[in-house]
Design a protein around this motif. Structure first.
Motif, short mmCIF file in Angstrom:
data_model
loop_
_atom_site.label_atom_id
_atom_site.label_comp_id
_atom_site.label_asym_id
_atom_site.label_seq_id
_atom_site.Cartn_x
_atom_site.Cartn_y
_atom_site.Cartn_z
N UNK A 35 0.83 -1.21 0.00
CA UNK A 35 0.00 0.00 0.00
C UNK A 35 0.86 1.25 0.00
N UNK A 36 1.96 1.23 0.76
CA UNK A 36 2.83 2.41 0.87
C UNK A 36 3.40 2.82 -0.48
N UNK A 37 3.62 1.86 -1.37
CA UNK A 37 4.22 2.17 -2.68
C UNK A 37 3.26 2.92 -3.59
N UNK A 38 1.96 2.79 -3.36
CA UNK A 38 1.00 3.40 -4.27
C UNK A 38 0.04 4.39 -3.62
N UNK A 44 2.42 14.39 1.02
CA UNK A 44 3.53 13.46 0.81
C UNK A 44 3.60 13.05 -0.66
N UNK A 45 4.84 12.87 -1.14
CA UNK A 45 5.00 12.35 -2.49
C UNK A 45 4.70 10.85 -2.49
N UNK A 46 4.14 10.32 -3.63
CA UNK A 46 3.87 8.88 -3.71
C UNK A 46 5.13 8.08 -3.40
#
Length: 437
Positions: A35-38, A44-46
């Protein structure tokens, strides 16, 4: 992973499974990292969102997703470990699913019954044999002619087997009732389409004549509102037509797609079809007796899940066959339970016979059966090629052949009595097979 199994009935199992907390947290963290990757979080930047923020926002969803996947995976692992063979999906009852603790749940399910098929020697089979005689062939030609009967208007009084075009109005106590009237209806006298006395009351009538019929609906009439009631029908005969059987000529032969010309060629083709029907009828009667014998000699308990699946399959088939604006689930299950139980039990027994005797489809018999079926078509070679290009159809034929091999296996030990009968008796449909107890 800890697993314990309790037998709650002959087929039902209650299995308690505990999945270590470490494995649960590993699965949850894996989903949070994905989830953190997308994830798109304002400010916050992706891909740069702190894990603490990801966990705060998405941990509950990740944990629920992990629960579903872990239950599915651990249930499969547990039944393999315990050497169980589930007959359907389990009902899952969560017991514990707290952060930092083991995931614990109960799975309740049925297993396939374990049994050995026996009793071949107790099965008695009457195997019929018959031939297609010239008289049988002549009778069949008459049947084909009658099936293609034409009706021509006749200037005479109506007789049995004549076709009448009629208008009628039915009344009970002087009042017309629903479904009791029609105009321009074609009715063949003697067909038994109408209630007793209706068709008989029109024998001798002529075109243009009106007759009043005083009749009584049968006590067992399908419409209970009319059953047993007296009614008066006023019938107007619009026309009387007499039956005309077609001649056995080229025009008649062409209706059946038969290339051979002349009566001799037609008789040859009809005989071939009759012989094919005869072989199939004899084979079916033997098979039914074998299956009835296997059922009687091998009573087994049926998993409810399999029975429910088969009932639902039969419901769908009934809707497809008879149509109507009705959903399969609206049909009462009890209408199909007997047939479903027989099919499920026989499926289990046949599969066990195959397993015990290490049977595999005989490919030579598969081709022979396909050629037999293809011989009914004008281009049999194309039909054979089509089967061998369609895996699903080919596998269905293999299943039929495998079932025939099961029958042959039983016949080797069963008591078989051969009996010569007429063609008519051999092809006459057998009584419906008894339901499995």
């Amino acid at each position: 992973m800890q697993v314990s199994v309790e037998n709650t009935s002959a087929l039902e199992r209650r299995m308690t499974i505990a999945v270590p907390a470490e494995r649960v947290e590993t699965e949850v963290n894996k989903r949070l990292q994905q989830t953190a990757r997308r994830a798109k979080v304002p400010g916050f930047r992706p891909g740069k969102v702190p894990m603490s923020v990801i966990r705060q926002r998405y941990e509950d969803a990740a944990r629920q997703e992990a629960f579903g996947d872990l239950v599915q995976a651990s249930f499969y692992e547990a039944v393999v470990e315990q050497k169980l063979n589930p007959a359907g999906a389990p009902a899952v009852e969560p017991k514990s699913f707290e952060k930092g603790k083991d995931l614990e749940y109960v799975a309740i399910f049925e297993v396939f019954p374990e049994f050995t098929v026996s009793g071949f020697e107790s099965i008695a089979v009457e195997r019929l044999s018959a031939e297609v005689s010239d008289a049988d062939l002549d009778n069949m030609l008459e049947v084909l002619r009658k099936q293609n009967t034409r009706f021509e208007v006749a200037d005479r009084a109506a007789q049995n087997e004549d076709q009448l075009n009629i208008d009628f109005v039915g009344k009970i106590d002087g009042e017309a009732f629903a479904g009791g009237s029609a105009k321009g209806t074609q009715l063949v006298l003697g067909s038994g389409r109408m209630i007793p006395g209706f068709e008989e009351g029109l024998v001798g009538a002529k075109a243009g004549e009106e007759r009043v019929l005083t009749l009584t609906f049968p006590e067992d009439y399908q419409n209970l509102d009319l059953a047993g009631k007296a009614a008066e029908f006023t019938v107007t005969v619009n026309s009387v037509s007499e039956p005309k059987l077609p001649e056995l000529n080229e025009e008649f032969f062409a209706q059946f797609g038969i290339k051979e010309t002349g009566i001799d060629g037609f008789r040859t083709e009809v005989r071939k079809n009759m012989e094919r029907e005869l072989r199939q009828a004899i084979k079916t009667k033997v098979k039914n007796q074998v299956m009835d014998g296997l059922l009687a000699a091998n009573p087994i308990e049926v998993p409810k899940a399999l029975l429910e699946n088969e009932v639902n399959r039969l419901r769908v088939q009934a809707v497809q066959q008879f149509g109507g604006n009705i959903k399969p689930e609206q049909l009462p299950a009890e209408l199909f339970e007997e047939q479903a139980k027989r099919r499920v039990v026989l499926g289990l027994i046949v599969a066990e016979v195959v397993k015990q005797n290490e049977l595999k489809p005989d490919e030579a018999r598969v081709r022979e059966l396909i050629q037999e079926m293809a011989s009914a078509y004008q281009e049999p070679e194309q039909v054979v090629a089509w089967y061998y290009k369609n895996d699903q159809q080919l596998n269905e034929v293999r299943s039929v052949v495998l079932e025939e091999q099961v029958v042959d296996t039983v016949l080797q030990k069963a008591t078989v009595t051969d009996k010569s009968v007429s063609y008519e008796e051999a092809v006459k449909p057998a009584q419906a097979p008894a339901a499995a107890e």
